[in-house]
Scaffold this active site. Structure first.
Site, PDB file in Angstrom:
ATOM      1  CG  ASP A  81      91.908  26.999  84.130  1.00  0.00           C
ATOM      2  OD1 ASP A  81      90.792  26.514  83.927  1.00  0.00           O
ATOM      3  OD2 ASP A  81      92.423  27.858  83.384  1.00  0.00           O
ATOM      4  CG  ASP A  84      93.594  27.247  80.085  1.00  0.00           C
ATOM      5  OD1 ASP A  84      92.757  26.334  79.994  1.00  0.00           O
ATOM      6  OD2 ASP A  84      93.367  28.344  80.621  1.00  0.00           O
ATOM      7  CD  GLU A  85      90.500  22.771  83.488  1.00  0.00           C
ATOM      8  OE1 GLU A  85      89.937  23.453  82.608  1.00  0.00           O
ATOM      9  OE2 GLU A  85      89.895  22.005  84.234  1.00  0.00           O
TER      10      GLU A  85
HETATM   11  P1  TTP Z   1      89.368  28.955  79.946  1.00  0.00           P
HETATM   12  O1  TTP Z   1      90.406  28.343  80.861  1.00  0.00           O
HETATM   13  O2  TTP Z   1      87.965  28.490  80.072  1.00  0.00           O
HETATM   14  O3  TTP Z   1      89.344  30.528  80.124  1.00  0.00           O
HETATM   15  P2  TTP Z   1      90.535  31.542  80.326  1.00  0.00           P
HETATM   16  O4  TTP Z   1      91.851  30.857  80.524  1.00  0.00           O
HETATM   17  O5  TTP Z   1      90.492  32.545  79.215  1.00  0.00           O
HETATM   18  O6  TTP Z   1      90.114  32.320  81.649  1.00  0.00           O
HETATM   19  P3  TTP Z   1      90.115  31.775  83.161  1.00  0.00           P
HETATM   20  O7  TTP Z   1      90.656  30.379  83.137  1.00  0.00           O
HETATM   21  O8  TTP Z   1      91.009  32.721  83.903  1.00  0.00           O
HETATM   22  O9  TTP Z   1      88.689  31.868  83.587  1.00  0.00           O
HETATM   23  O10 TTP Z   1      89.801  28.716  78.439  1.00  0.00           O
HETATM   24  C1  TTP Z   1      91.168  28.735  78.010  1.00  0.00           C
HETATM   25  C2  TTP Z   1      91.303  29.347  76.636  1.00  0.00           C
HETATM   26  O11 TTP Z   1      90.519  28.629  75.687  1.00  0.00           O
HETATM   27  C3  TTP Z   1      90.838  30.794  76.562  1.00  0.00           C
HETATM   28  O12 TTP Z   1      91.850  31.723  76.935  1.00  0.00           O
HETATM   29  C4  TTP Z   1      90.446  30.923  75.124  1.00  0.00           C
HETATM   30  C5  TTP Z   1      90.008  29.531  74.699  1.00  0.00           C
HETATM   31  N1  TTP Z   1      88.527  29.490  74.632  1.00  0.00           N
HETATM   32  C6  TTP Z   1      87.895  29.675  73.397  1.00  0.00           C
HETATM   33  O13 TTP Z   1      88.561  29.823  72.364  1.00  0.00           O
HETATM   34  N2  TTP Z   1      86.518  29.684  73.356  1.00  0.00           N
HETATM   35  C7  TTP Z   1      85.753  29.528  74.497  1.00  0.00           C
HETATM   36  O14 TTP Z   1      84.507  29.553  74.412  1.00  0.00           O
HETATM   37  C8  TTP Z   1      86.424  29.339  75.765  1.00  0.00           C
HETATM   38  C9  TTP Z   1      85.622  29.174  77.037  1.00  0.00           C
HETATM   39  C10 TTP Z   1      87.806  29.328  75.778  1.00  0.00           C
HETATM   40 MG    MG Z   2      92.040  29.277  81.924  1.00  0.00          MG
END
Ligand code: TTP
Ligand code: MG
Length: 410
Positions: A12, A107-108
């Site tokens: 991720d 992103d995962e």
């Molecule tokens: P995540 O992988 O949940 O979060 P992140 O990559 O920002 O942080 P981390 O993994 O380090 O905890 O989500 C990936 C992307 O998806 C995030 O950068 C922005 C988008 N997103 C939104 O647009 N709205 C949301 O509510 C969430 C949770 C994520």
């Molecule tokens: Mg992330």
């Protein structure tokens, strides 16, 4: 005979949107940064950098609240084209390593490396190579959890963020999970959490050892899956094909709360056209549409409509959204803060089944032609009268309107 320990990786990207912004502008490194809304605009936080998170900021929080908690943060509207590009390259790097690959959102992803030791060496080594390649080629960091199941790997990747690598040795899943907070378990969200707390379930271990009969009384069939997951057991395989998307939606917060009907309808039309374009790009048809409205006092409602036949045209999506909208506005005098439109219950648009006939088929083809034009020349190259109302409200970039909220919602 060989025996392989199951080895799953959950990968991720760290603070994904912000990390990409830092590649575009390295001066943002080390600072509290928020992607979600441009200066002076309203909306919700899509991504907060880890520096910003230490002030309590998180995804989904209204930007106004984020500003109060961390006034020194830099607020950005975001560059979605770049996020999609980095996401595509990230997934390609992972697929290079294993065909047993399952993307989860942008992103995962999961990789199943079970039995690949002879070919690649230990999974932790593969994880290190991937982390290095992602850093070198994309300029962002990825956290990796490794475990005997997808669910434990996911909890491990979150536990070692940012820029971490954590392997849970075979047989240790339950012991690793037991002391952790139950909200860390995938699937335990805002709705389930308070219910569990009332039952006295605070840690994942509490959930694993809870009386299954009592748990079923509250959570039904889901109870069994929850308890298996809490012990680090998950049977769903890593599938090659991306999990079928169940819905597509777009929403935005208005710069000011509004009762301006042309503006609200115009924005709805614009969002419906963005949803329609993605639906057609995915080659899908929708059976339902949903309208989301948030009133000025933050109460939020959603209303659903089922199409007579599966649809993917802008007119069908907007038409059902507008009918639901007018009904709500008629019965309520509050101003609108946020509007969103989505489609759900998607099915592949298989031509042989002739799901579309006559005028619907023609409208669909017209929409596809419009999509091609807009891909090439930008959204504003062809506009409906309705969306002209947006010209005075929203800035434009590369032939697109820049709405106040940058959140990608699906
Ligand atoms: P995540 O992988 O949940 O979060 P992140 O990559 O920002 O942080 P981390 O993994 O380090 O905890 O989500 C990936 C992307 O998806 C995030 O950068 C922005 C988008 N997103 C939104 O647009 N709205 C949301 O509510 C969430 C949770 C994520
Ligand atoms: Mg992330």
């Amino acid at each position: 005979m060989f025996f392989y320990h199951p080895r799953y990786l959950c990968l991720d990207l760290d603070s994904f949107f912000v990390s990409v912004e830092r590649v575009l502008d390295p001066s943002l490194k080390g600072k509290p940064v928020v992607v979600g809304a441009a200066p002076g605009h309203r909306g919700v936080v899509a991504c907060a950098s880890y520096e910003a998170r230490s002030f309590g900021l998180k995804a989904g929080m209204p930007v106004s609240q984020a500003r109060r908690l961390c006034p020194q943060a830099i607020f950005l509207q975001g560059h979605f084209d770049h996020y999609i590009e980095v996401s595509t390259k990230f997934m390609a790097i992972l697929q290079d390593r294993s065909p047993f690959f399952q993307p989860m959102g942008l992103d995962e992803a999961y990789l199943d490396l079970t039995g690949f030791d002879l070919l690649y060496g230990p999974p932790a080594g593969v994880a290190r190579q991937i982390r290095e390649r992602v850093r070198r080629e994309l300029g962002v960091t990825v956290s990796v959890g490794i475990a005997s199941s997808k669910v434990t790997a996911k909890v491990a990747s979150n536990a070692c963020k940012p820029n971490g690598l954590l392997e849970i040795p075979p047989g240790q899943d339950a012991a690793f999970l037991a002391p952790r907070l139950v909200k860390e378990l995938p699937g335990v969200g805002e709705k389930a959490l308070p219910v569990m707390q009332r039952l006295g379930i605070h840690t994942i271990g509490d959930l694993a050892t809870y009386d299954p009969v009592l748990l079923r009384q509250t959570f039904g069939k889901w109870a069994d899956i929850l308890q298996l997951n809490a012990r680090g057991i998950e049977h769903s395989p890593v599938t090659q094909a991306p999990a079928a998307q169940k819905s597509i939606s777009r929403e935005t917060t208005f710069p000011q709360d509004t009762r301006d009907l042309p503006l609200v309808k115009g924005t709805l039309r614009y969002l419906a056209e963005r949803v329609g374009a993605e639906l057609r790009r995915e080659g899908m048809l929708a059976r339902t549409a949903a309208l989301k409205l948030r009133w000025a006092d933050f109460t939020t409602i959603s209303r659903h409509h089922t199409f007579l036949q599966p649809a993917a045209t802008d007119d069908a999506i907007y038409g059902s959204g507008a009918a639901l909208l007018l009904k709500e506005l008629h019965g309520d005098s509050r101003a609108v803060r946020l509007i969103g439109i989505g489609v759900g219950d998607l099915a592949p648009n298989v031509r042989q089944l002739t799901l579309l006939e006559g005028p619907t088929e023609r409208a669909h083809r017209l929409n596809l032609a419009l999509d091609t034009l807009r891909d090439r020349y930008g959204y504003t190259i062809v506009q409906r009268g309705l969306t002209f109302a947006l010209q005075e409200q929203f800035p434009q970039e590369h032939g697109r309107y820049l709405l106040a909220t940058a959140a990608l919602s699906r």
